[in-house]
Enzyme design. Structure first.
Site, PDB file in Angstrom:
ATOM      1  N   PHE A  76      46.983  37.008  43.028  1.00 28.30           N
ATOM      2  CA  PHE A  76      47.012  36.154  41.851  1.00 28.30           C
ATOM      3  C   PHE A  76      46.401  36.805  40.610  1.00 28.30           C
ATOM      4  CE2 PHE A  76      46.685  32.931  45.358  1.00 28.30           C
ATOM      5  CZ  PHE A  76      48.035  32.613  45.341  1.00 28.30           C
ATOM      6  N   GLY A  77      45.847  37.981  40.709  1.00 31.37           N
ATOM      7  CA  GLY A  77      45.270  38.561  39.513  1.00 31.37           C
ATOM      8  C   GLY A  77      44.560  39.874  39.761  1.00 31.37           C
ATOM      9  N   THR A 132      40.957  42.264  38.926  1.00 28.39           N
ATOM     10  CA  THR A 132      39.520  42.120  38.726  1.00 28.39           C
ATOM     11  C   THR A 132      38.984  43.352  38.015  1.00 28.39           C
ATOM     12  OG1 THR A 132      39.369  40.827  40.761  1.00 28.39           O
ATOM     13  CG2 THR A 132      37.320  41.678  39.865  1.00 28.39           C
ATOM     14  N   LEU A 136      38.675  47.170  38.991  1.00 28.38           N
ATOM     15  CA  LEU A 136      38.060  47.101  40.320  1.00 28.38           C
ATOM     16  C   LEU A 136      39.081  46.887  41.431  1.00 28.38           C
ATOM     17  CD1 LEU A 136      34.844  44.947  39.651  1.00 28.38           C
ATOM     18  CD2 LEU A 136      35.004  47.429  39.916  1.00 28.38           C
ATOM     19  N   GLY A 184      44.625  41.435  43.477  1.00 27.62           N
ATOM     20  CA  GLY A 184      45.036  40.544  44.544  1.00 27.62           C
ATOM     21  C   GLY A 184      46.373  39.915  44.233  1.00 27.62           C
ATOM     22  N   ASP A 187      38.985  31.450  53.139  1.00 29.90           N
ATOM     23  CA  ASP A 187      39.325  32.882  53.152  1.00 29.90           C
ATOM     24  C   ASP A 187      38.080  33.729  53.404  1.00 29.90           C
ATOM     25  OD1 ASP A 187      41.059  34.999  53.158  1.00 29.90           O
ATOM     26  OD2 ASP A 187      41.123  35.212  50.973  1.00 29.90           O
TER      27      ASP A 187
END
Length: 412
Positions: A21-22, A24, A16, A19, A139
């Site tokens: 940090f990771g 999705t 998907l 970002g 955020d």
């Protein structure tokens, strides 16, 4: 990752997004009968620096803990699972089918005032719930707001950057070496690492302004005090403009402090809009009654009552259609006085006294007709009496003349 099963039950379907940090993924729960769809977030920092990795792990743990503590809110994704596997961290949460507000805003369409109010209400109700549980999101941005396809409601996602507030005191999650938040939607105090609930309100207000103007936050000009200049680019009411301006003040002390305060302002705005709509309806009904009677003097009592309702309301005549406004000005009866305290704050132009209405002119004409009729009747009566008098005198004169004739003949 596609086709891989993690946590012994979640099968990865597709990628998907990614970002800082990771990554999705969209997945399905193989242990449920309906194989429900879910979202899997995998910790995948962009840097392998031990300090950066520690920060990323802490943020993931914070997001899992926050989602668990927030319980079940229909506009916050549910936490389904959180686990570590092969030295990687995974967070599984409810899948929200829909599009982000980021995609809606990228379309370039300018939102109406009612659309912006709906967005504010959705966002404020979420933030009221979140802030009430001692959490600041930090955020709030278009890409973290998803409009659900099922009911059209906005859902707030990505709680990885939350900050907890305990007993009114802010507690550091740790000394972060990376910026938390998104430029344009992040106020100054948050950029300094000291966010407050009003920081989330600032971000939501900036999203609404972007939707109403079509201008990205970073492209909006500022004055010498750091206040953004935007009102001239939006076609909205003064009341909503004041609410958004207060939400996005440069200094947090000048903003609304709580989401509840903003909701109260929106409720007052909605009440004023409802009253205005009812007044316009009354004016249109009044004008319709007048047109049907085709005479101001025949306006019914119900219409007069409606006129008085409009006259004493706070509706601004400039908000009315031109024809309705003109007809209403003609319909207000001269003897009806409007209390100056109920007039709109906008200065009113003074106008000379209006001429008397048509039914007064008709009364004068009627009096003139009656006078002429009486005058003609008097003249007729006088002529009849004179004729009768002449008829009574004429026989006496004839008799006298006959007697004089007889005497004359005798003399002869």
């Amino acid at each position: 990752m596609k086709g891989k099963i993690i946590g012994s039950r979640y099968k990865i379907l597709e990628y998907l997004a990614e970002g800082g940090f990771g990554k999705t993924y969209l997945a399905e729960d193989t242990q449920l009968p309906g194989r429900d769809t879910c979202v899997v977030k995998q910790l995948h920092p962009s840097s392998q620096d031990p300090k950066f990795l520690a920060i990323a792990r802490r943020l993931f743990q914070t997001e899992a803990s926050t989602l668990h503590n927030l319980g079940h809110h229909q506009q916050i994704p549910k936490l389904l699972a959180y686990f570590e596997e092969d030295e990687k961290f995974y967070l599984v949460q409810q899948y929200i089918q829909g599009e982000t507000l980021g995609k809606e805003l990228d379309s370039g369409l300018i939102w109406s005032e009612s659309q912006a109010i709906d967005l504010l209400r959705d966002g404020l109700n979420i933030l009221k719930f979140v802030h009430g549980r001692g959490v600041i999101h930090r955020d709030v941005k278009p890409d973290n707001l998803i409009r659900c396809d099922l009911d059209g409601k906005v859902v707030l996602v990505d709680f990885g950057t939350v900050k907890e507030v305990l007993q009114g005191q802010q507690t550091n999650i740790g000394q972060l070496t990376v910026a938390v938040g998104t430029q344009g939607y992040m106020p100054t105090e948050q950029a300094r690492g000291k966010p407050r609930p009003s920081s989330d309100l600032y971000a939501l207000g900036m999203i609404a302004i972007q939707a109403l103007t079509g201008i990205a936050p970073l492209d909006l000009p500022e004055d010498d005090d750091g206040e953004i200049i935007w009102e001239s680019s939006a076609n909205i009411s003064r009341e909503l403009a004041e609410i958004l301006t207060t939400m996005t003040r440069y200094h947090f002390k000048d903003r609304y402090k709580l989401a509840h305060d903003v909701l109260q302002g929106l409720n007052k705005l909605s009440s004023a809009r409802l009253t205005k709509a009812q007044s316009i309806t009354s004016i249109q009904s009044c004008v319709l009654d007048r047109d049907l009677n085709n005479d101001l003097g025949d306006v019914s009592m119900s219409s007069t009552a409606k006129i008085k309702l409009v006259a004493t309301s706070t509706i601004d005549r400039h908000d009315l259609p031109k024809t309705v406004s003109e007809n209403c000005d003609q319909a207000v009866l001269p003897q009806e006085k409007i209390d100056s305290t109920t007039k709109h704050s906008r200065p009113q132009k003074t106008t000379p006294d209006k001429p008397k209405s048509k039914h007064i002119d008709r009364n004068i004409i009627s009096l003139i007709v009656v006078f002429v009729f009486l005058a003609l009747g008097g003249i007729g009566f006088f002529m009849i009496n004179r004729t009768n008098s002449d008829s009574e005198i004429e026989p006496d004169l004839s008799k006298e003349r006959m007697e004089q004739g007889e005497g004359f003949r005798k003399d002869l």
